[in-house]
Enzyme design. Structure first.
Site, short mmCIF file in Angstrom:
data_model
loop_
_atom_site.label_atom_id
_atom_site.label_comp_id
_atom_site.label_asym_id
_atom_site.label_seq_id
_atom_site.Cartn_x
_atom_site.Cartn_y
_atom_site.Cartn_z
N GLY A 1 14.26 -4.49 5.76
CA GLY A 1 13.73 -3.22 5.25
C GLY A 1 14.55 -1.98 5.49
O GLY A 1 14.48 -1.02 4.73
N GLU B 1 15.17 1.42 12.05
CA GLU B 1 14.14 0.58 11.44
C GLU B 1 13.46 1.37 10.32
O GLU B 1 13.42 2.61 10.35
CB GLU B 1 13.16 0.15 12.54
CG GLU B 1 11.92 -0.60 12.09
CD GLU B 1 12.17 -1.92 11.38
OE1 GLU B 1 13.02 -1.95 10.46
OE2 GLU B 1 11.48 -2.90 11.69
N ASP B 2 12.90 0.63 9.36
CA ASP B 2 12.24 1.31 8.25
C ASP B 2 10.90 1.92 8.66
O ASP B 2 10.59 3.05 8.30
CB ASP B 2 12.04 0.32 7.07
CG ASP B 2 11.36 -0.99 7.46
OD1 ASP B 2 11.01 -1.16 8.64
OD2 ASP B 2 11.20 -1.85 6.57
N ASP C 1 4.94 0.14 12.67
CA ASP C 1 3.54 -0.12 12.33
C ASP C 1 2.83 -0.49 13.63
O ASP C 1 2.44 0.39 14.40
CB ASP C 1 3.51 -1.23 11.26
CG ASP C 1 2.13 -1.51 10.71
OD1 ASP C 1 1.15 -1.00 11.26
OD2 ASP C 1 2.01 -2.26 9.73
N THR D 1 7.67 -5.54 16.41
CA THR D 1 9.05 -5.80 15.98
C THR D 1 10.04 -5.00 16.81
O THR D 1 11.00 -5.55 17.37
CB THR D 1 9.20 -5.46 14.48
OG1 THR D 1 8.21 -6.16 13.75
CG2 THR D 1 10.58 -5.81 13.97
N LEU D 2 9.82 -3.70 16.89
CA LEU D 2 10.77 -2.87 17.64
C LEU D 2 10.74 -3.16 19.12
O LEU D 2 11.78 -3.12 19.79
CB LEU D 2 10.49 -1.38 17.37
CG LEU D 2 11.07 -0.86 16.06
CD1 LEU D 2 10.69 0.59 15.86
CD2 LEU D 2 12.59 -1.01 16.04
N ASP E 1 9.25 -3.44 1.33
CA ASP E 1 8.73 -4.29 0.27
C ASP E 1 7.23 -4.48 0.35
O ASP E 1 6.61 -4.27 1.39
CB ASP E 1 9.37 -5.69 0.36
CG ASP E 1 8.79 -6.49 1.52
OD1 ASP E 1 8.82 -5.99 2.66
OD2 ASP E 1 8.27 -7.59 1.27
N ARG F 1 11.89 -3.11 -3.14
CA ARG F 1 12.89 -2.60 -2.19
C ARG F 1 13.89 -1.66 -2.89
O ARG F 1 14.50 -0.81 -2.26
CB ARG F 1 13.68 -3.77 -1.57
CG ARG F 1 12.85 -4.65 -0.66
CD ARG F 1 13.78 -5.56 0.16
NE ARG F 1 13.07 -6.66 0.78
CZ ARG F 1 12.43 -6.59 1.95
NH1 ARG F 1 12.42 -5.47 2.63
NH2 ARG F 1 11.81 -7.65 2.45
P1 IMP Z 1 5.37 -3.86 13.33
O1 IMP Z 1 5.93 -4.94 14.20
O2 IMP Z 1 3.91 -4.02 13.05
O3 IMP Z 1 5.71 -2.46 13.79
O4 IMP Z 1 5.96 -4.12 11.92
C1 IMP Z 1 7.10 -3.61 11.51
C2 IMP Z 1 7.61 -4.42 10.36
O5 IMP Z 1 6.57 -4.77 9.43
C3 IMP Z 1 8.56 -3.54 9.61
O6 IMP Z 1 9.85 -3.89 9.98
C4 IMP Z 1 8.28 -3.86 8.17
O7 IMP Z 1 9.13 -4.90 7.78
C5 IMP Z 1 6.90 -4.40 8.13
N1 IMP Z 1 5.92 -3.39 7.66
C6 IMP Z 1 4.95 -2.81 8.37
N2 IMP Z 1 4.25 -1.95 7.61
C7 IMP Z 1 4.82 -2.00 6.38
C8 IMP Z 1 4.53 -1.33 5.14
O8 IMP Z 1 3.60 -0.52 4.99
N3 IMP Z 1 5.34 -1.65 4.09
C9 IMP Z 1 6.36 -2.54 4.18
N4 IMP Z 1 6.66 -3.18 5.32
C10 IMP Z 1 5.90 -2.91 6.41
MG MG Z 2 11.16 -4.76 8.66
#
Ligand code: IMP
Ligand code: MG
Length: 204
Positions: A51, A113-114, A117, A121-122, A182, A188
């Site tokens: 992303g 990072e994009d 959420d 992930t981070l 995405d 994307r």
């Molecule tokens: P986290 O681990 O929940 O912070 O998720 C982060 C990852 O989920 C990001 O790297 C995105 O790839 C994906 N993600 C979370 N929310 C969205 C969204 O609204 N649109 C697209 N990808 C998202």
């Molecule tokens: Mg991602």
């Protein structure tokens, strides 16, 4: 701003961030990063695939234009179980990493990072950069910071431990796509960020 073709109407609800608005903010972030890295010749940037590839490409060029450090790009691939569109805030989602760089020992890394959420992930990548890659420090730069409506306590705890050093935009708790992000691998390539119709993807 680019016109949306009619065929998107069933999938895209609204444009949240236009190309112009994103471009202006990327330039501001670049100038903040240049200010904070003044005196450094080289900046190690780790980009989370897929992303963040668009954001990181624009950010790197904006840093160059702002007279900042030369950038060495590395990439890490993260995939988590249960990130389908609109997935609910589960606890401690597992994140699998691939392509972990092996040349970051002692480096001050900027992790790009994009979107932040739920934060798993981070958190996982930062831990790998510090403990496996032996980076000296890791700063976080996210284009989007999602404000969650009802995060589980575990999610709130992870997010509290992950205050990003650079944030492009805070956005509401919606699934967004475009500018590298995405929805089920679609969009994307859009130059803007849009909120998608989550029902469309849930039922797909
Ligand atoms: P986290 O681990 O929940 O912070 O998720 C982060 C990852 O989920 C990001 O790297 C995105 O790839 C994906 N993600 C979370 N929310 C969205 C969204 O609204 N649109 C697209 N990808 C998202
Ligand atoms: Mg991602």
């Amino acid at each position: 701003m680019a016109e949306m073709t009619l065929s998107y109407a069933d999938r895209i609800e609204s444009v949240l961030l236009s190309e112009e608005v994103i471009g202006a903010r990327v330039r501001e972030l670049a100038s903040d990063i240049c200010r904070d890295r003044r005196g450094q010749d080289v900046l190690s940037m780790v980009v989370v695939l897929k992303g963040a590839f668009v954001f990181a490409a624009d950010l790197g060029r904006a840093i160059h234009k702002a007279g900042g450090p030369e950038i060495r790009y590395d990439f890490v691939r993260a995939s988590s179980y249960g990130t389908e569109v609109g997935s609910e805030g589960g606890t401690g989602r597992r994140v699998r990493l691939a392509l972990v760089p092996d040349n970051l020992q002692g480096k001050d890394v900027l992790l790009v990072e994009d979107i932040l959420d739920q934060g798993s992930t981070l958190a996982r990548i930062r831990e790998a950069l510090l403990n496996e890659c032996r980076a000296r420090s890791v700063k976080l730069c996210v284009l989007l910071y999602k404000q969650l409506d009802a995060p589980a306590p575990e999610v709130s705890a992870v997010r509290a431990s992950l205050v990003p050093d650079y944030v492009g935009f805070e956005i509401p708790d919606k699934w967004v796509a475009g500018y590298g992000l995405d929805a089920a691998e679609e969009f994307r390539d859009l130059p803007f960020v849009a909120a998608v119709h989550e029902e469309y993807y849930r039922n797909a």
